[in-house]
Write a protein that holds these residues in place. Structure first.
Motif, PDB file in Angstrom:
ATOM      1  N   ASP A  79      12.091  27.478  87.836  1.00  9.64           N
ATOM      2  CA  ASP A  79      12.258  26.041  88.073  1.00  9.64           C
ATOM      3  C   ASP A  79      10.966  25.210  88.314  1.00  9.64           C
ATOM      4  OD1 ASP A  79      14.963  26.382  89.106  1.00  9.64           O
ATOM      5  OD2 ASP A  79      14.153  27.367  91.073  1.00  9.64           O
ATOM      6  N   VAL A  80       9.905  25.788  87.662  1.00 13.41           N
ATOM      7  CA  VAL A  80       8.506  25.087  87.877  1.00 13.41           C
ATOM      8  C   VAL A  80       7.990  24.991  86.386  1.00 13.41           C
ATOM      9  CG1 VAL A  80       6.278  25.248  88.633  1.00 13.41           C
ATOM     10  CG2 VAL A  80       8.059  26.428  90.063  1.00 13.41           C
ATOM     11  N   PRO A  81       7.695  23.817  86.106  1.00 16.61           N
ATOM     12  CA  PRO A  81       7.132  23.449  84.941  1.00 16.61           C
ATOM     13  C   PRO A  81       5.849  24.270  84.509  1.00 16.61           C
ATOM     14  CG  PRO A  81       7.686  21.292  86.000  1.00 16.61           C
ATOM     15  CD  PRO A  81       7.916  22.524  86.907  1.00 16.61           C
ATOM     16  N   GLU A  82       5.609  24.313  83.051  1.00 17.32           N
ATOM     17  CA  GLU A  82       4.326  25.094  82.706  1.00 17.32           C
ATOM     18  C   GLU A  82       3.003  24.452  83.186  1.00 17.32           C
ATOM     19  OE1 GLU A  82       2.824  26.898  78.521  1.00 17.32           O
ATOM     20  OE2 GLU A  82       4.015  25.184  78.550  1.00 17.32           O
ATOM     21  N   LYS A  83       2.926  22.982  83.117  1.00 15.80           N
ATOM     22  CA  LYS A  83       1.832  22.456  83.386  1.00 15.80           C
ATOM     23  C   LYS A  83       1.774  22.464  85.088  1.00 15.80           C
ATOM     24  CE  LYS A  83      -0.526  17.844  83.649  1.00 15.80           C
ATOM     25  NZ  LYS A  83      -0.170  16.437  83.283  1.00 15.80           N
ATOM     26  N   GLU A  84       2.428  22.616  85.792  1.00 19.81           N
ATOM     27  CA  GLU A  84       2.407  22.669  87.132  1.00 19.81           C
ATOM     28  C   GLU A  84       1.807  24.141  87.585  1.00 19.81           C
ATOM     29  OE1 GLU A  84       5.624  21.247  89.827  1.00 19.81           O
ATOM     30  OE2 GLU A  84       5.845  19.589  88.021  1.00 19.81           O
ATOM     31  N   ILE A  85       2.319  25.359  86.907  1.00 19.57           N
ATOM     32  CA  ILE A  85       1.889  26.614  86.957  1.00 19.57           C
ATOM     33  C   ILE A  85       0.381  26.619  86.435  1.00 19.57           C
ATOM     34  CG2 ILE A  85       2.097  29.129  86.371  1.00 19.57           C
ATOM     35  CD1 ILE A  85       5.056  28.242  86.209  1.00 19.57           C
TER      36      ILE A  85
ATOM     37  N   ARG B   3      14.377  18.748  81.299  1.00 18.83           N
ATOM     38  CA  ARG B   3      14.271  20.107  81.329  1.00 18.83           C
ATOM     39  C   ARG B   3      15.240  20.717  82.664  1.00 18.83           C
ATOM     40  NH1 ARG B   3       7.999  20.345  81.789  1.00 18.83           N
ATOM     41  NH2 ARG B   3       8.563  18.821  83.053  1.00 18.83           N
ATOM     42  N   HIS B   4      15.127  20.103  83.486  1.00 19.86           N
ATOM     43  CA  HIS B   4      15.703  20.490  84.966  1.00 19.86           C
ATOM     44  C   HIS B   4      17.370  20.416  84.559  1.00 19.86           C
ATOM     45  CE1 HIS B   4      12.032  19.823  86.872  1.00 19.86           C
ATOM     46  NE2 HIS B   4      12.213  20.670  87.407  1.00 19.86           N
ATOM     47  N   SER B   5      17.885  19.354  83.975  1.00 13.98           N
ATOM     48  CA  SER B   5      19.220  18.975  83.501  1.00 13.98           C
ATOM     49  C   SER B   5      19.744  20.255  82.594  1.00 13.98           C
ATOM     50  CB  SER B   5      19.276  17.520  82.839  1.00 13.98           C
ATOM     51  OG  SER B   5      19.052  16.537  83.906  1.00 13.98           O
ATOM     52  N   ILE B   6      18.789  20.406  81.468  1.00 14.47           N
ATOM     53  CA  ILE B   6      19.112  21.492  80.483  1.00 14.47           C
ATOM     54  C   ILE B   6      19.496  22.799  81.352  1.00 14.47           C
ATOM     55  CG2 ILE B   6      18.422  22.896  78.708  1.00 14.47           C
ATOM     56  CD1 ILE B   6      16.798  20.508  77.612  1.00 14.47           C
ATOM     57  N   MET B   7      18.643  23.292  82.324  1.00 16.12           N
ATOM     58  CA  MET B   7      18.639  24.168  82.909  1.00 16.12           C
ATOM     59  C   MET B   7      19.979  24.420  83.975  1.00 16.12           C
ATOM     60  SD  MET B   7      16.993  26.628  81.489  1.00 16.12           S
ATOM     61  CE  MET B   7      17.368  27.999  82.829  1.00 16.12           C
TER      62      MET B   7
END
Length: 327
Positions: free
Chosen positions: A220-226, A268-272
């Motif tokens: 649930d977490v975007p790559e940049k935030e990680i 991205r969240h909508s896709i998933m």
């Protein structure tokens, strides 16, 4: 920019939510989402006890995603007697790149007093990815070889360590790319398999003894935030890209999703969200024994190595034969 939570200097603007967050509140946000995913996926077996703990193997590569996942899981479950964790690192034989990331793995495991095992392609298969890329007997991307070998070792050692679950650090960007690839390839079977393999809550999946079930608590977490999370927490992380990374099709999908996200924050969240719902429906349809389920191949043991496969000889062993023939 000021943090919406406390007024301190913000380090990140999440366009999909509109939030401006300082380092402290970015960390809390990431950890909150991972903990929620752990709960929603029923990651911890409710029947686990100190005498019979839930055993998790974490794929630890030393990159930002696996390091963040390991750190968060240790924070939450490190002292929980119902959980036993082990970190597994795979050395592919890539000069410089994996050696540096292995240092990050060793440092993190030592900091956490976490059991850490290292296996290598060279020891297990007598190959190194640097040499495989040079010979390239199948005329395909390095990631195609490496993915097969990596999956085999993760599965083999998770089973050897008697793991109940295999955890990997796939993030939101990774999973959205995979979802789009499955959509565009029209691979409904793979969409259905994805639910039982790693997406569905454990109490809703159809279990199998053939493979150790997987989970992706970072999805649930975007790559940049990680990446920012690792920076904020000063975690030992190897940030370099693999020098052999060359998945052209995935790269196209990645660029497309980045553009969609820039123009339509939250894409991205909508896709998933849609993909996970569809994968659950597809999995249910396959289980009911429709036409699509009738031609599902039966899995047997590879006659060479014993790995599960739908053919007499598994993909890994066939690739190793090609590599050996080319040397």
């Amino acid at each position: 920019m000021e943090c919406d939570k406390c007024g301190a200097d913000a380090v990140h603007h999440a366009a999909y939510s509109g939030a401006h967050l300082c380092g402290h509140h970015l960390r809390r946000s990431v950890e909150k989402r991972v903990k929620r995913r752990v709960r929603e996926d029923a990651l911890l077996d409710p029947e686990a006890t100190p005498d019979d703990p839930d055993r998790w193997v974490i794929g630890l590569s030393g990159g930002k995603d696996s390091v963040a996942l390991t750190r968060i899981l240790d924070d939450v479950f490190g002292k929980d007697p119902r959980v036993e964790m082990l970190a597994l690192t795979i050395h592919e034989g890539i000069e410089g790149y994996r050696d540096e990331s292995l240092d990050a793995c060793v440092e993190l495991a030592a900091d956490l007093s976490l059991r850490h095992e290292v296996v290598s392609y060279e020891e297990e298969f007598d190959v190194r990815m640097d040499d495989v890329v040079e010979s390239d007997p199948e005329n395909m991307a390095a990631c195609a070889y490496c993915g097969v070998f990596r999956r085999d070792l993760l599965e083999e050692y998770a089973a050897e360590f008697d793991a109940d679950k295999l955890l990997t650090g796939h993030n939101l960007d990774d999973e959205a790319q995979t979802a789009m690839m499955n959509f565009l390839e029209g691979d409904v079977r793979q969409v259905a398999k994805h639910f039982d393999a790693s997406l569905g809550p454990f109490d809703e999946r159809e279990g199998t003894d053939a493979f150790v079930p997987r989970a992706k608590p970072l999805r649930d977490v975007p790559e940049k935030e990680i990446a920012l999370y690792c920076h904020v927490r000063d975690l030992p992380t190897h940030m370099a890209e693999c020098p052999h990374s060359s998945e052209a099709y995935r790269g196209e999908i990645q660029s497309t999703i980045h553009e969609l996200e820039a123009n339509h924050p939250g894409a991205r969240h909508s896709i998933m969200a849609g993909y996970e719902e569809l994968s659950a429906l597809a999995a249910e349809a396959y289980r009911e024994g429709g036409d699509a389920a009738a031609d599902s191949p039966d899995l047997g043991d590879c006659e060479r190595c014993g790995s599960k496969t739908s053919r007499d000889v598994c993909r890994k062993c066939r690739l190793l034969d090609s590599i050996e023939a080319a040397t």
